[in-house]
Design a protein around this motif. Structure first.
Motif, PDB file in Angstrom:
ATOM      1  N   GLY A  35       0.818  -1.213   0.000  1.00  0.00           N
ATOM      2  CA  GLY A  35       0.000   0.000   0.000  1.00  0.00           C
ATOM      3  C   GLY A  35       0.848   1.257   0.000  1.00  0.00           C
ATOM      4  O   GLY A  35       0.526   2.242  -0.688  1.00  0.00           O
ATOM      5  N   LEU A  36       1.945   1.245   0.767  1.00  0.00           N
ATOM      6  CA  LEU A  36       2.852   2.398   0.791  1.00  0.00           C
ATOM      7  C   LEU A  36       3.503   2.621  -0.577  1.00  0.00           C
ATOM      8  O   LEU A  36       3.609   3.754  -1.047  1.00  0.00           O
ATOM      9  N   ILE A  37       3.951   1.541  -1.190  1.00  0.00           N
ATOM     10  CA  ILE A  37       4.596   1.656  -2.501  1.00  0.00           C
ATOM     11  C   ILE A  37       3.641   2.289  -3.507  1.00  0.00           C
ATOM     12  O   ILE A  37       3.993   3.245  -4.222  1.00  0.00           O
ATOM     13  N   ILE A  38       2.416   1.772  -3.574  1.00  0.00           N
ATOM     14  CA  ILE A  38       1.425   2.282  -4.531  1.00  0.00           C
ATOM     15  C   ILE A  38       1.093   3.741  -4.232  1.00  0.00           C
ATOM     16  O   ILE A  38       1.094   4.597  -5.139  1.00  0.00           O
ATOM     17  N   ALA A  39       0.838   4.051  -2.965  1.00  0.00           N
ATOM     18  CA  ALA A  39       0.406   5.400  -2.599  1.00  0.00           C
ATOM     19  C   ALA A  39       1.487   6.444  -2.869  1.00  0.00           C
ATOM     20  O   ALA A  39       1.223   7.495  -3.468  1.00  0.00           O
ATOM     21  N   ILE A  40       2.713   6.175  -2.431  1.00  0.00           N
ATOM     22  CA  ILE A  40       3.777   7.163  -2.584  1.00  0.00           C
ATOM     23  C   ILE A  40       4.166   7.324  -4.051  1.00  0.00           C
ATOM     24  O   ILE A  40       4.398   8.445  -4.529  1.00  0.00           O
ATOM     25  N   ALA A  41       4.241   6.210  -4.797  1.00  0.00           N
ATOM     26  CA  ALA A  41       4.618   6.291  -6.208  1.00  0.00           C
ATOM     27  C   ALA A  41       3.589   7.085  -7.007  1.00  0.00           C
ATOM     28  O   ALA A  41       3.939   7.980  -7.790  1.00  0.00           O
ATOM     29  N   ILE A  42       2.315   6.793  -6.810  1.00  0.00           N
ATOM     30  CA  ILE A  42       1.276   7.504  -7.561  1.00  0.00           C
ATOM     31  C   ILE A  42       1.182   8.955  -7.075  1.00  0.00           C
ATOM     32  O   ILE A  42       1.031   9.885  -7.893  1.00  0.00           O
ATOM     33  N   GLY A  43       1.308   9.178  -5.759  1.00  0.00           N
ATOM     34  CA  GLY A  43       1.279  10.541  -5.244  1.00  0.00           C
ATOM     35  C   GLY A  43       2.408  11.386  -5.801  1.00  0.00           C
ATOM     36  O   GLY A  43       2.207  12.534  -6.222  1.00  0.00           O
ATOM     37  N   GLY A  44       3.624  10.827  -5.828  1.00  0.00           N
ATOM     38  CA  GLY A  44       4.759  11.564  -6.371  1.00  0.00           C
ATOM     39  C   GLY A  44       4.623  11.817  -7.862  1.00  0.00           C
ATOM     40  O   GLY A  44       4.918  12.919  -8.356  1.00  0.00           O
ATOM     41  N   GLY A  45       4.161  10.804  -8.603  1.00  0.00           N
ATOM     42  CA  GLY A  45       3.974  10.984 -10.044  1.00  0.00           C
ATOM     43  C   GLY A  45       2.931  12.033 -10.361  1.00  0.00           C
ATOM     44  O   GLY A  45       3.118  12.875 -11.249  1.00  0.00           O
ATOM     45  N   LEU A  46       1.823  12.015  -9.617  1.00  0.00           N
ATOM     46  CA  LEU A  46       0.763  13.010  -9.844  1.00  0.00           C
ATOM     47  C   LEU A  46       1.217  14.409  -9.427  1.00  0.00           C
ATOM     48  O   LEU A  46       0.778  15.408 -10.026  1.00  0.00           O
ATOM     49  N   ALA A  47       2.077  14.508  -8.419  1.00  0.00           N
ATOM     50  CA  ALA A  47       2.577  15.819  -8.002  1.00  0.00           C
ATOM     51  C   ALA A  47       3.289  16.522  -9.150  1.00  0.00           C
ATOM     52  O   ALA A  47       3.071  17.713  -9.415  1.00  0.00           O
ATOM     53  N   VAL A  48       4.123  15.778  -9.870  1.00  0.00           N
ATOM     54  CA  VAL A  48       4.854  16.350 -10.997  1.00  0.00           C
ATOM     55  C   VAL A  48       3.930  16.585 -12.190  1.00  0.00           C
ATOM     56  O   VAL A  48       4.060  17.576 -12.914  1.00  0.00           O
ATOM     57  N   THR A  49       2.974  15.671 -12.379  1.00  0.00           N
ATOM     58  CA  THR A  49       2.050  15.804 -13.514  1.00  0.00           C
ATOM     59  C   THR A  49       1.143  17.022 -13.365  1.00  0.00           C
ATOM     60  O   THR A  49       0.931  17.780 -14.317  1.00  0.00           O
ATOM     61  N   THR A  50       0.589  17.210 -12.170  1.00  0.00           N
ATOM     62  CA  THR A  50      -0.380  18.292 -11.969  1.00  0.00           C
ATOM     63  C   THR A  50       0.271  19.625 -11.649  1.00  0.00           C
ATOM     64  O   THR A  50      -0.305  20.674 -11.907  1.00  0.00           O
ATOM     65  N   ARG A  51       1.474  19.594 -11.055  1.00  0.00           N
ATOM     66  CA  ARG A  51       2.177  20.833 -10.717  1.00  0.00           C
ATOM     67  C   ARG A  51       3.637  20.748 -11.174  1.00  0.00           C
ATOM     68  O   ARG A  51       4.556  20.641 -10.363  1.00  0.00           O
ATOM     69  N   PRO A  52       3.880  20.827 -12.483  1.00  0.00           N
ATOM     70  CA  PRO A  52       5.272  20.758 -12.975  1.00  0.00           C
ATOM     71  C   PRO A  52       6.131  21.909 -12.463  1.00  0.00           C
ATOM     72  O   PRO A  52       7.365  21.821 -12.491  1.00  0.00           O
ATOM     73  N   GLU A  53       5.470  22.977 -11.964  1.00  0.00           N
ATOM     74  CA  GLU A  53       6.215  24.116 -11.418  1.00  0.00           C
ATOM     75  C   GLU A  53       7.059  23.721 -10.204  1.00  0.00           C
ATOM     76  O   GLU A  53       7.975  24.456  -9.809  1.00  0.00           O
ATOM     77  N   LEU A  54       6.766  22.567  -9.600  1.00  0.00           N
ATOM     78  CA  LEU A  54       7.564  22.078  -8.479  1.00  0.00           C
ATOM     79  C   LEU A  54       9.054  22.000  -8.816  1.00  0.00           C
ATOM     80  O   LEU A  54       9.919  22.117  -7.937  1.00  0.00           O
TER      81      LEU A  54
END
Length: 429
Positions: free
Chosen positions: A377-396
């Motif tokens: 669950g941690l692997i799935i959550a963190i990987a998808i959360g990190g990927g979506l962070a860059v996808t939705t806010r590339p300004e990061l």
């Protein structure tokens, strides 16, 4: 796995149906194929004729490498229905080189030398494959679909955020109209109406747009009827910094393409073996080297076409090989590609939103077979959360060094790297 395939990998549908299904893949891919050379040409302010050289070569080489991936030549090509095209992963490195004294010749020379990273790396894919257990593969496939959704949403709305016509009621209604047709045909259509639902829905949307006066034929009028490819049109130069930047982009592409191959295996009911990885990555590396010689940018496997396979149940590599032949024709006859590009974005968006969502669905189905543990669950959550962070806010990434922006600029890459890393360092329960 997709248990309801209408046509398997080795099936040969009737030619007329195959052509229609191939056009369906062409419509999904051609916008992405020409987007990268158009962006590079526009940002670097190249003369129109030079941008046309980039575009024509992209279409031609896309077709050639697509055919090789589908049919295979010796030990080159994954022999699955994989559509190839220019990759946005290389844009940042390409523009950095282009703005230097090296120019476009430096972009292509750097890409040619750096393609050795992918070519040599392909021989180590059997060892790399062991790092992709189901918890990683399912997460990566899901992240591919999630990363594509913003593209489909912008198509759906008719452009980019900030455009005056973005998300007008007319655009949204047209996209919903096409989406509704596709859903009806997939769910209740029989035979050709089901398997060709996307192209039929887009055709109806295109005709409707034509009647409404939405179709812009200026690109068609300006396009040449026939164009001969121009190898080494820009020459080649080999800046060290450019080769390093491109090498990083190729490493990132290996990770992305590995995820795409896994998604393709899920869509086609094929178990992806180390040999599939090796043959597919080798074809991409050699195809990118050919692209540099033919005067265009590097290649990777297109994930959007995997959604078509999942949606229609047509996994025939024979069909996608015909798509490759159509791309070759588009490269030789630019007017053909210009006609495809005249399709209004909301028409593409109506079909695109469901195609890309089907990839997310495939990822969820793969994760259903994963053991439900806190670690997974941690692997799935963190990987998808990190990927979506860059996808939705590339300004990061704006304030990071160019090297890090190159590596982490793709949500797919971030998600894949996080899943791979966490799977190695988190202890088994």
């Amino acid at each position: 796995m997709n248990s309801k395939l209408s046509y398997t990998i080795e099936d040969h549908p009737p030619f007329a149906l195959s052509l229609l299904l191939a056009i369906q893949h062409l419509l999904a891919a051609i916008g992405g194929i020409i987007a990268v050379p158009l962006v590079i040409g526009n940002v670097l302010k190249l003369p129109t004729e030079d941008t046309i050289v980039l575009v024509n070569a992209a279409l031609l080489v896309s077709g050639i490498v697509t055919i090789i991936q589908c049919r295979g030549i010796g030990k080159i090509g994954i022999q699955l229905p994989a559509v190839m095209g220019t990759s946005f992963t290389f844009v940042a490195a390409a523009l950095a080189i282009g703005f230097s004294d090296a120019g476009v010749g430096g972009i292509l020379g750097s890409s040619l030398i750096a393609s050795l990273v992918m070519i040599i790396g392909s021989f180590f894919m059997p060892y790399i494959r062991r790092f992709f257990p189901p918890v990683v593969t399912g997460t990566v496939v899901m992240m591919i679909g999630l990363s594509l959704i913003p593209v489909a949403v912008d198509w759906f709305a008719g452009g980019q955020v900030g455009d005056p016509n973005y998300a007008t009621p007319q655009n949204l209604l047209m996209a919903i109209f096409v989406l509704t047709i596709v859903i009806i045909l997939v769910q209740w259509g029989k035979g050709i109406f089901s398997v060709a639902a996307i192209v039929i829905g887009m055709l109806i949307g295109y005709i409707t747009s034509l009647c409404l006066g939405w179709v812009d034929f200026s690109g068609v009028k300006a396009a040449n009827i026939f164009a001969i490819p121009q190898p080494l049109h820009f020459g080649l130069s080999f800046p060290i910094s450019g080769i390093i930047g491109m090498s990083i982009a190729y490493l990132v592409t290996i990770v992305e393409s590995s995820g795409n191959f896994l998604a393709l295996g899920e869509a086609t009911n094929t178990e992806i073996t180390p040999q599939h990885f090796k043959r597919g990555i080798l074809a991409e590396g050699l195809g990118s080297a050919l692209a540099a010689i033919m005067s265009t940018t590097a290649f990777s496997t297109f994930s959007q076409n995997i959604g078509i396979i999942s949606l229609t149940g047509v996994a025939s590599r024979y069909v996608v090989a015909i798509t490759g032949a159509l791309l070759v024709l588009a490269g030789l006859f630019p007017i053909f590609g210009a006609l495809i590009v005249s399709i209004p974005l909301p028409v593409l968006g109506g079909a695109g939103i469901i195609m890309f969502a089907m990839i997310i669905s495939a990822g969820i189905q793969m994760l259903n077979s994963v053991e439900k543990t806190r670690r997974n669950g941690l692997i799935i959550a963190i990987a998808i959360g990190g990927g979506l962070a860059v996808t939705t806010r590339p300004e990061l990434l704006d304030k990071l060094p160019d090297f890090l922006k190159e590596v982490f600029g793709s949500g797919i890459t971030v998600g894949a790297l996080l899943a791979l890393l966490l799977n190695q360092i988190l202890p088994e329960e």
